[in-house]
Design a protein around this motif. Sequence first.
Motif, PDB file in Angstrom:
ATOM      1  N   GLU A 151       6.403  47.668   8.037  1.00  0.00           N
ATOM      2  CA  GLU A 151       5.056  48.034   7.615  1.00  0.00           C
ATOM      3  C   GLU A 151       4.495  49.098   8.548  1.00  0.00           C
ATOM      4  O   GLU A 151       4.620  49.007   9.774  1.00  0.00           O
ATOM      5  N   CYS A 152       3.869  50.101   7.939  1.00  0.00           N
ATOM      6  CA  CYS A 152       3.364  51.229   8.718  1.00  0.00           C
ATOM      7  C   CYS A 152       2.150  50.829   9.549  1.00  0.00           C
ATOM      8  O   CYS A 152       1.313  50.034   9.110  1.00  0.00           O
ATOM      9  N   TRP A 153       2.101  51.459  10.733  1.00  0.00           N
ATOM     10  CA  TRP A 153       0.961  51.377  11.630  1.00  0.00           C
ATOM     11  C   TRP A 153       0.638  49.950  12.060  1.00  0.00           C
ATOM     12  O   TRP A 153      -0.506  49.586  12.275  1.00  0.00           O
ATOM     13  N   PHE A 174      16.202  54.261  17.122  1.00  0.00           N
ATOM     14  CA  PHE A 174      16.173  54.636  18.540  1.00  0.00           C
ATOM     15  C   PHE A 174      17.555  55.075  19.025  1.00  0.00           C
ATOM     16  O   PHE A 174      17.673  55.981  19.865  1.00  0.00           O
ATOM     17  N   LEU A 175      18.601  54.451  18.501  1.00  0.00           N
ATOM     18  CA  LEU A 175      19.953  54.890  18.877  1.00  0.00           C
ATOM     19  C   LEU A 175      20.200  56.320  18.417  1.00  0.00           C
ATOM     20  O   LEU A 175      20.810  57.123  19.141  1.00  0.00           O
ATOM     21  N   ALA A 188       5.368  56.867  17.991  1.00  0.00           N
ATOM     22  CA  ALA A 188       5.175  57.509  19.303  1.00  0.00           C
ATOM     23  C   ALA A 188       6.435  58.268  19.716  1.00  0.00           C
ATOM     24  O   ALA A 188       6.357  59.414  20.219  1.00  0.00           O
ATOM     25  N   ALA A 189       7.601  57.657  19.518  1.00  0.00           N
ATOM     26  CA  ALA A 189       8.857  58.322  19.863  1.00  0.00           C
ATOM     27  C   ALA A 189       9.051  59.587  19.042  1.00  0.00           C
ATOM     28  O   ALA A 189       9.453  60.645  19.555  1.00  0.00           O
ATOM     29  N   ALA A 190       8.742  59.493  17.717  1.00  0.00           N
ATOM     30  CA  ALA A 190       8.871  60.672  16.865  1.00  0.00           C
ATOM     31  C   ALA A 190       7.872  61.740  17.269  1.00  0.00           C
ATOM     32  O   ALA A 190       8.176  62.956  17.234  1.00  0.00           O
ATOM     33  N   ALA A 248      10.184  58.625  10.263  1.00  0.00           N
ATOM     34  CA  ALA A 248       9.391  57.653  11.029  1.00  0.00           C
ATOM     35  C   ALA A 248       7.902  57.804  10.776  1.00  0.00           C
ATOM     36  O   ALA A 248       7.122  56.901  11.083  1.00  0.00           O
ATOM     37  N   LEU A 249       7.505  58.962  10.233  1.00  0.00           N
ATOM     38  CA  LEU A 249       6.095  59.203   9.937  1.00  0.00           C
ATOM     39  C   LEU A 249       5.803  59.201   8.437  1.00  0.00           C
ATOM     40  O   LEU A 249       4.657  59.397   8.038  1.00  0.00           O
ATOM     41  N   LYS A 250       6.838  58.998   7.623  1.00  0.00           N
ATOM     42  CA  LYS A 250       6.681  59.031   6.170  1.00  0.00           C
ATOM     43  C   LYS A 250       6.477  57.612   5.637  1.00  0.00           C
ATOM     44  O   LYS A 250       7.379  56.787   5.644  1.00  0.00           O
ATOM     45  N   CYS A 251       5.248  57.322   5.180  1.00  0.00           N
ATOM     46  CA  CYS A 251       4.929  56.007   4.620  1.00  0.00           C
ATOM     47  C   CYS A 251       4.692  56.135   3.123  1.00  0.00           C
ATOM     48  O   CYS A 251       4.286  57.196   2.628  1.00  0.00           O
TER      49      CYS A 251
END
Length: 913
Positions: A817-819, A732-733, A828-830, A797-800
């Motif tokens: 852990e994803c999701w 987030f930073l 959501a931020a990504a 952030a979306l790569k699991c």
Amino acid sequence: MSPPFLSRASCKFGLASLCWFISIFSVSSFDVKVGVLLRLKGVDGSNMGIGQEAQAAAALMAVNHIRNKNAVLVPDAATRLHPDLNLTIHLADSLSNPAIGMAETLKWTNDGVSLIVGASRSAVSGPVSLLASISQIPMLSYFSTSSELSDQVTYPLFSRVIPTDTVLTNALANIMVELSWAKFAIIAMDDVYGRRFAQGLISQANLLEKEVETYEQYRLGNAADISRAVKNVKDSGVRIIVALAFTSDIEKIAVAANQEGIGGRGYVWITGDLSTENLAAVIAGGSDPNLASYLTGWLSVSMAAFTDPGAAQFQSTFQAEPLESFENQLFPVTAAHTQACSDVCGYMYDAVFGAALALSASFDSASGTVDPALLNTNVRSLDFSGATGTVRLLNGDRVSDGQLTVVRNWQPDGRGSLRAVEVWTWASDPGLRRVSNSTVPVWPGGNQTWTTPLDGSTCRIGTVLNPTTLRCELCPKGTAQIGSLCVLCERGKIAPVSGMTQCVPCSAGYADEEGMSECKMCGVHSWMAPGSLGTSKDDCVCESRYYFRDGICIPCPGGGHCPGGKALPKPSHGFWGERQCSNFSYGGNLSCPDPMKFLACNPDFACQNREEFTCSKGHAGRLCLDAEEGWFIVGNFFWYECGEHGKTVSIIAICLVLMMWFGINKIASGHYDAMDIALLFVQITGMISTYGMKWHNNLGLLNIILGVANFDVDFVQPMCIWPWWDHVASFFLQLVLPFIFGFTYFLYYTLRSICEVVLGMREENITPAELASELVKNILSFAIVVYHTLCMRCFQALKCMEFPDGKQYLAFHPDIECWTGVHWYMAAAAGIYIPVVIIGIPALVFTVVWRMKKNDTLNSNSHRHTWGFLHMRYEHKWKMWETMLLLRRLLVALVLVSIEVSMLQAAVTMIIL
């Protein structure tokens, strides 16, 4: 008429004379009681047969002969019996139970019994003699033969008129020798008689170099014990079996032998004395209708109580005895009893008569009593001619010189029962002799011949007696000769040829079944380790670089280290494995669908302890990307311990990085083309350095430099300052970093303007529009500088990726852990950032430059101040190149996140660049 005084004197004299005469006769009277312990019923209450009652009748006949001084069977009865002896016997049935025998003994002690005759069973005689000795009552047995009772210290008041079983064991062992039987088995009741007889027979067999293959014991009357004993005898392969059993257990043994298939042709069963009458009682009282056929051909070996003409004389005397002389309190005696008497009747007669002789010799006329000590001495040294010949006792045991042993054969009697037929006799000299050539023995299975069944001892090595053909045959392949049997080879061993005496281990394979003649070979890439039992396919071990799974050796998984053998794969140097999987022996409890999945660590030195599945010192978490408590990370390459000065060092490092970032951004927003190109090169190189390729450790310093240029907030992680700091906070930073810089610039220009007004140092007016233009330029330039890092963070952030435990975790930080949980906020931020910033910045740059180019305002002063850094360094036809550079960085970031194969990453990147 005589005077009165003479009449009174004469009367007084006559009365005195009568009293004296009566007193003389009363002192010479000799009344004595003897207890007789019989065995009329078995332990289970079953009737032992008319033969046992005939033994009681023999005792009653002896009492009648003693009272009448009848010398028909004991020639010196008249001279050795006390003339006034009045012998009374008390009959009691012990039911072969020591407790009942002892209870009767206590009663007799209170009734004044001077001597006890009996018991029949040695296990009863021993305890009864011990109890009777307390009251100094001697015991004279008629049928207890156990050699244990010869112990004069333990049983000082015990004697017997029958020879000990040492005589019979010696005879039985010699009979087997003469019948060419060299090995046999023993089934014996677990009591003093059974144990001592079996031990004596084993000792005699050893002396004659004969072999007792197995010795099985059972509890009296216990059918389960008997079945187990017979089963064990069958498993031993022995064909000659000695059964030391009471009449009540004969049926159980015979039925068990038939069930196990060892009671018929080719087998021999030998037991103790069993008369025709007792045999008839066994068969008549049996529950199995085929019992007579099961027992056909059995042999019984016993000591001969009579020698001709003694047997005939005793039998005729017994039959001529008036029935009224047999009256007793236990049972009525009939003519049938006088026909059913066996050798034991002779021993019973001599025991009762011997007791009378010892009592007569021990009577003290002066006191009118029997001296107990003298009585025991006289009993233990009895010597007289009785019904069974010369009865001579030495220390309580009967001297048995020249004792004859009889072998009887159980043959059909034509009426559905059996009779005991004498077929051989044995004495030390002349040995075994046929009774008559016409009395041919019948063997189990019905074969009648003088040819004795084979015991298998004459078969040569590697052969055994075939129970069907009764011939010696080679043990087939897969078996080995063990004693009298061809035994299947156990697992792990084979017999490749016939006639082997032992199975051999599999040297290059395994034998997973019994009775194998060939070894099964291990599979591909496996072999049998030296010293292995080779009992199953599981004993095969794998070659190096393979591991055992599902019965085969399969190649080591990628990233795994397989030393071979039975070892499970472990992560190679630079790879990580899930230690908590229950498939490994580290106490894990996770059910992992793919426990053999090993993931590459970056940097590879983070994962070094493959034996324990642990990270290097200072490293923690999945893929060892985190830092242990008390450690911090620099440039995602160096792990340092905080120590005493960790906070100070972290603050200084963060301040230096911030200063460098401001400087780099100043260069990027200015007109330093060479520096700008170099910065772009460094950033692209920094992105490529994060590919999964193996980089040399010496490139760590270069990665640090590149990491600074990438404006990665994880460059110096402040765990020493804030231990709670993690990758979520860094994520987030990183996303708000451009806005922080924008706010910083705004604050900078605001403070600058205030200072200039206060200090009067303001030389020229800066309008709000100019200030806004300056802010836009600096924020946009900074966003372009950190653009590739923003791309990577959003895409990451979306790569699991799936881990061995079957769950999915973020690839860039696998402890998330994803999701689930915080990942939803990151996703959501990504999801917002990608269209607004990641796509928005290239779109904004393209739109601004395109409009300026279209409106021909590229060189206007107002536009150049704000947007000039986007196009001024490029020639006119390349004014859109900044957009192209942004798109390249976007694509490189996509390659880094979406493609996992490092070489493919490099190839696609080369195409993009």
